[in-house]
Design a protein around this motif. Structure first.
Motif, PDB file in Angstrom:
ATOM      1  N   HIS A 251       0.840  -1.212   0.000  1.00 56.81           N
ATOM      2  CA  HIS A 251       0.000   0.000   0.000  1.00 56.81           C
ATOM      3  C   HIS A 251       0.875   1.261   0.000  1.00 56.81           C
ATOM      4  O   HIS A 251       0.476   2.282  -0.555  1.00 56.81           O
ATOM      5  N   SER A 252       2.042   1.187   0.647  1.00 58.15           N
ATOM      6  CA  SER A 252       2.960   2.335   0.674  1.00 58.15           C
ATOM      7  C   SER A 252       3.838   2.398  -0.579  1.00 58.15           C
ATOM      8  O   SER A 252       4.657   3.303  -0.705  1.00 58.15           O
ATOM      9  N   ASN A 253       3.696   1.428  -1.469  1.00 57.75           N
ATOM     10  CA  ASN A 253       4.546   1.341  -2.676  1.00 57.75           C
ATOM     11  C   ASN A 253       6.029   1.396  -2.292  1.00 57.75           C
ATOM     12  O   ASN A 253       6.844   2.042  -2.952  1.00 57.75           O
ATOM     13  N   ASP A 254       6.387   0.706  -1.212  1.00 53.44           N
ATOM     14  CA  ASP A 254       7.746   0.735  -0.677  1.00 53.44           C
ATOM     15  C   ASP A 254       8.409  -0.617  -0.934  1.00 53.44           C
ATOM     16  O   ASP A 254       8.224  -1.572  -0.173  1.00 53.44           O
ATOM     17  N   VAL A 255       9.204  -0.688  -1.993  1.00 58.04           N
ATOM     18  CA  VAL A 255       9.746  -1.996  -2.397  1.00 58.04           C
ATOM     19  C   VAL A 255      10.769  -2.531  -1.389  1.00 58.04           C
ATOM     20  O   VAL A 255      10.837  -3.751  -1.167  1.00 58.04           O
ATOM     21  N   ASP A 289      -3.742 -13.826  -0.264  1.00 59.42           N
ATOM     22  CA  ASP A 289      -5.175 -13.544  -0.416  1.00 59.42           C
ATOM     23  C   ASP A 289      -5.447 -12.669  -1.639  1.00 59.42           C
ATOM     24  O   ASP A 289      -6.522 -12.688  -2.219  1.00 59.42           O
ATOM     25  N   HIS A 290      -4.416 -11.895  -2.037  1.00 61.55           N
ATOM     26  CA  HIS A 290      -4.487 -11.012  -3.216  1.00 61.55           C
ATOM     27  C   HIS A 290      -3.121 -10.382  -3.384  1.00 61.55           C
ATOM     28  O   HIS A 290      -2.266 -10.500  -2.493  1.00 61.55           O
ATOM     29  N   GLU A 291      -2.918  -9.679  -4.490  1.00 58.30           N
ATOM     30  CA  GLU A 291      -1.681  -8.919  -4.702  1.00 58.30           C
ATOM     31  C   GLU A 291      -1.929  -7.477  -4.270  1.00 58.30           C
ATOM     32  O   GLU A 291      -3.054  -6.981  -4.345  1.00 58.30           O
ATOM     33  N   THR A 292      -0.894  -6.787  -3.791  1.00 59.47           N
ATOM     34  CA  THR A 292      -1.032  -5.379  -3.407  1.00 59.47           C
ATOM     35  C   THR A 292       0.003  -4.512  -4.120  1.00 59.47           C
ATOM     36  O   THR A 292       1.194  -4.825  -4.084  1.00 59.47           O
ATOM     37  N   GLN A 304      23.885  -7.973  -8.836  1.00 62.62           N
ATOM     38  CA  GLN A 304      23.850  -6.858  -7.871  1.00 62.62           C
ATOM     39  C   GLN A 304      22.665  -6.964  -6.913  1.00 62.62           C
ATOM     40  O   GLN A 304      22.479  -6.085  -6.061  1.00 62.62           O
ATOM     41  N   ARG A 305      21.858  -7.997  -7.080  1.00 65.33           N
ATOM     42  CA  ARG A 305      20.679  -8.242  -6.228  1.00 65.33           C
ATOM     43  C   ARG A 305      19.726  -7.046  -6.230  1.00 65.33           C
ATOM     44  O   ARG A 305      19.184  -6.673  -5.180  1.00 65.33           O
ATOM     45  N   LYS A 306      19.526  -6.465  -7.392  1.00 64.37           N
ATOM     46  CA  LYS A 306      18.702  -5.253  -7.475  1.00 64.37           C
ATOM     47  C   LYS A 306      17.525  -5.435  -8.428  1.00 64.37           C
ATOM     48  O   LYS A 306      17.646  -6.128  -9.440  1.00 64.37           O
ATOM     49  N   VAL A 307      16.402  -4.791  -8.083  1.00 64.58           N
ATOM     50  CA  VAL A 307      15.262  -4.749  -9.004  1.00 64.58           C
ATOM     51  C   VAL A 307      14.817  -3.301  -9.186  1.00 64.58           C
ATOM     52  O   VAL A 307      14.939  -2.482  -8.274  1.00 64.58           O
ATOM     53  N   LYS A 308      14.334  -3.005 -10.399  1.00 66.64           N
ATOM     54  CA  LYS A 308      13.735  -1.696 -10.656  1.00 66.64           C
ATOM     55  C   LYS A 308      12.228  -1.938 -10.724  1.00 66.64           C
ATOM     56  O   LYS A 308      11.784  -2.895 -11.374  1.00 66.64           O
ATOM     57  N   THR A 309      11.460  -1.106 -10.029  1.00 67.23           N
ATOM     58  CA  THR A 309      10.037  -1.436  -9.884  1.00 67.23           C
ATOM     59  C   THR A 309       9.109  -0.348 -10.394  1.00 67.23           C
ATOM     60  O   THR A 309       9.486   0.818 -10.515  1.00 67.23           O
ATOM     61  N   HIS A 310       7.897  -0.773 -10.693  1.00 69.95           N
ATOM     62  CA  HIS A 310       6.833   0.171 -10.998  1.00 69.95           C
ATOM     63  C   HIS A 310       5.560  -0.314 -10.307  1.00 69.95           C
ATOM     64  O   HIS A 310       5.217  -1.490 -10.408  1.00 69.95           O
ATOM     65  N   PHE A 311       4.903   0.579  -9.573  1.00 68.14           N
ATOM     66  CA  PHE A 311       3.629   0.237  -8.937  1.00 68.14           C
ATOM     67  C   PHE A 311       2.504   0.869  -9.749  1.00 68.14           C
ATOM     68  O   PHE A 311       2.601   2.019 -10.163  1.00 68.14           O
ATOM     69  N   SER A 312       1.428   0.121  -9.958  1.00 69.09           N
ATOM     70  CA  SER A 312       0.315   0.677 -10.734  1.00 69.09           C
ATOM     71  C   SER A 312      -0.842   1.125  -9.846  1.00 69.09           C
ATOM     72  O   SER A 312      -1.805   1.697 -10.324  1.00 69.09           O
ATOM     73  N   THR A 313      -0.769   0.836  -8.529  1.00 73.75           N
ATOM     74  CA  THR A 313      -1.856   1.248  -7.624  1.00 73.75           C
ATOM     75  C   THR A 313      -1.355   1.340  -6.184  1.00 73.75           C
ATOM     76  O   THR A 313      -0.355   0.708  -5.840  1.00 73.75           O
TER      77      THR A 313
END
Ligand SMILES: [Zn+2]
Length: 353
Positions: A251-255, A289-292, A304-313
């Protein structure tokens, strides 16, 4: 020739005997990563050096999470589907859309003589734990949910939410009522870890426990304490474990937080799988129960153990969530499933009436 056939028959009978003994589990441990979609799992995997404990599960599938009145569910309807086998309306707890209470897999296990437990990293009265033991019109009825715990004989429950038992509008002191029902009460993890038999109510925070890393090993320690107690029941046990705060980080879009919470959950999965591996009669099911967050990984680097992310909601999404299973009966939890399929499958495997 006859002699040899006899030996062959004997060997195959022994083999078949041990196989059929292995098919039916005695215990079920159901682990829910709230808001844990495939992107959350993979982000944690990359951050952890391209590996997770959950990979030890060779039976993998998907669960469709839509609820009765919405394409995108909340944890109330999502948990209710997993716990009761009924798709209900958004926000409802342990009830069908027409407000009829439906028996949960935990209640049914208890009725059949199994020991039962719930371990979570939220308040024990919060949404997902509530769906396994309570029956209320709305997820926000925390005091009513606390009172619902007293209507059952659940053996072990550990989480936050002490105030909903103690400081109540109706004046009831549910801590005393729990004591009267022979529960041992623990208000912190040191006290929880000392208990190894009997009934245990672990109310280790006033409301919600803190996030990772402040929370430490609450989830894995509480889970192993619960298993140790419940496993003393000869008829077996049903335990629900929730990594509750993966959802909140979503919910905080905090990866970074999603990764920490998912790794905390996965560490617990590892300990549960160690137990199941040795025990051989325990079925372990891991799902969400669902994805957030509608999380996607747009780029990354394995070394490098890194991911680049995008949140849609900032809310939940409607995409199916992964299912991982281990132990006797695990093969039942593969392919595409509805979230209402779990209860019937567990019921059948445990031969519950
Ligand atoms: Zn949520």
């Amino acid at each position: 020739m006859i002699k040899r056939f006899g030996i062959l028959l004997l060997v195959s009978t022994i083999l078949l005997g041990s196989m059929s003994a292995a098919i039916r589990p005695k215990n079920v441990i159901f682990l829910i990563g709230d808001g844990m979609g495939m992107a959350q799992v993979y982000a944690a995997m990359v951050a952890n050096g391209n590996k997770l404990e959950v990979e030890r599960c060779k039976h993998v599938g998907y669960s469709k999470t839509y609820c009765a009145n919405r394409f995108v569910t909340d944890s109330g309807a999502g948990g209710t589907a997993l716990a009761t086998g009924v798709k209900t309306n958004y926000g409802m707890i342990g009830m069908s859309p027409d407000s009829v209470a439906v028996e949960t897999i935990l209640e049914q296990s208890e009725r059949n003589g199994l020991a039962t437990g719930i371990v979570v990293t939220c308040a024990i009265t919060y949404v997902t734990p509530a769906t396994f033991i309570a029956h209320q019109h709305h997820r926000s009825m925390y005091e009513e949910v606390a009172a619902d715990f007293l209507k059952t004989d659940i053996d072990v429950f550990i989480g936050g939410g002490r105030k909903y038992f103690e400081t109540r509008k109706d004046g009831r002191n549910l801590i005393q009522e729990l004591k009267d029902k022979q529960y041992q009460i623990a208000f912190d993890m040191d006290e929880v870890k000392k208990i190894n038999s009997g009934k245990l109510a672990g109310l280790i925070h006033e409301d919600q426990p803190p996030a990772m890393p402040e929370r430490g090993d609450l989830l894995s320690d509480a889970t192993m304490t619960a298993i140790n107690i419940l496993n003393k029941n000869e008829k077996g046990f049903f335990l629900m474990v929730e990594g509750s705060q993966i959802d909140w980080a979503g919910h905080s879009n905090d990866v970074e937080q999603i990764i920490m919470e998912t790794l905390d959950f996965d560490k617990t999965v590892g300990k549960v799988l160690d137990f199941a591996e040795k025990d051989k009669t325990t079925l372990v099911i891991i799902t969400a129960d669902h994805e957030t967050g509608g999380l996607t990984l747009t780029d990354g680097n394995i070394n490098q153990r890194k991911v680049k992310t995008h949140f849609s909601t900032k809310s939940h999404s409607g995409i199916p969530v992964p299912v991982f299973a281990f132990g006797p009966g695990a093969e039942e939890f593969t392919g595409f499933m509805e979230n209402i399929d779990f209860k019937g499958k567990i019921e059948k495997l445990l031969k519950l009436k």
